[in-house]
Design an enzyme around this catalytic site. Sequence first.
Site, short mmCIF file in Angstrom:
data_model
loop_
_atom_site.label_atom_id
_atom_site.label_comp_id
_atom_site.label_asym_id
_atom_site.label_seq_id
_atom_site.Cartn_x
_atom_site.Cartn_y
_atom_site.Cartn_z
N CYS A 294 0.86 -1.19 0.00
CA CYS A 294 0.00 0.00 0.00
C CYS A 294 0.89 1.23 0.00
CB CYS A 294 -0.88 0.04 1.25
SG CYS A 294 -2.26 -1.10 1.23
N GLU A 328 2.45 -3.71 -5.75
CA GLU A 328 1.36 -4.67 -5.83
C GLU A 328 0.19 -4.04 -6.58
OE1 GLU A 328 -1.34 -7.28 -2.67
OE2 GLU A 328 0.59 -6.42 -2.06
#
Length: 438
Positions: A294, A328
């Site tokens: 994140c 990601e």
Amino acid sequence: MAVELNEASLLRKAIEGCRLPVRMGDTDEWPLAEIISKREHAARKEFYVHYIDYNKRLDEWVTSDRLNLGKLQPPMKKEPKSLSGAAKGSRPSTPDREIPVPLKKQMSQNRKRKLGMLDKADDDSSQEVAAPPQTGSLRPHGGDKCSDDVVTRIKNVHMIEMGQYRMKPWYFSPYPIELTTEPVIYLCEFCLKYVRSRKSLERHRSKCTLFHPPGNEIYRKESISFFEIDGRKNKAFAQNLCLLAKLFLDHKTLYYDTDPFLFYVMTSQDSRGFHIVGYFSKEKESTEDYNVACILVLPPFQRKGYGKLLIEFSYELSKFEGKAGHPEKPLSDLGLLSYRSYWTQTLLEILIGLKREEGSQAMVTINELCEMTSIRKEDVVSTLQHLNVIHYYKGQYVLHVSDELVEGHAKSTRKKKTRIDPKCLHWTPKDWTKRGKW
């Protein structure tokens, strides 16, 4: 009277799933929107709507006078689920398995024990995260998108106050339900503990000893510092950070097991302490070589170059680890813009530098660019294609940087003031495959 009856009839038909034009904010625009929920508030009907072609951060409660009921569309029928989905290419990523009843019971008991620390509601003396009744099974990392469950699609926090800033949330975050009814949730800007009133926050600050994020300070240059926080050793802070981040991140799901993650918090220092600007997290062990799970810059600090600084720092850590990394997926719309901008600037710096040193016949391979930048090969190639730098000439691929790209890069370089200085990074990678280090 007939007009009023007709309007009342249309309002009854305006149910969840219906679509109709809605006046957006204080503008004269009437984009198509979907009704997510409805409620009675202050003796009038309100509708929570999602504007179809806009980001979910713009979703809001609107009154009936902002609805164009004359163009009301009934809810779209959902196709029934069938066992023949695999034949259509829509099989689940993990095969469904029947779990024996005793094992289900044991798994449920284990989960309750694991989340037992989350069952208490927040009060002034507790540092633990409380799990509110409406959270369901939300999980602050992972590549899956948030559940489309109605509860999680509706913003539940009106406003948060942290330090000298008040921020209006963009998305749902599972703060305790008793706090979400308050007009403002107050956060300690150093430990991120949440309370319901300013008086409670003052009492907390009189006892809180933190003036910076917990963990190790691994980088400092001028007023910018980075702290490395272990999700296992500083669980309460990590969980509070994830709850805060979920207010501004839509493409990440939320769960409370922060043990497998490291958090790198960027702060700005002044006479009062180290204030959180943004952060990124990464897995201790990643089979896919992800260097970011994140990433977030808090709204008061956006559009100031801090996003690129966080990205640059993540790749600097990858260089220390000696491997290429990548974020990601999926990236948010703002995240994708920041990464594309960073990749573009980094690769152009190298190509333009080689052109100046060795002339137009400078030689460099894609693999060499990956080694110099720690950017994954696929990201390097896609960025070069986006810039229209790769050309096929006489049986081979060549890189050509146009004068326009050189001029554009020079302008962007003049704007960017702060860069990561590797000499100021004091950090040694750990081998997390050895479980004893967890």
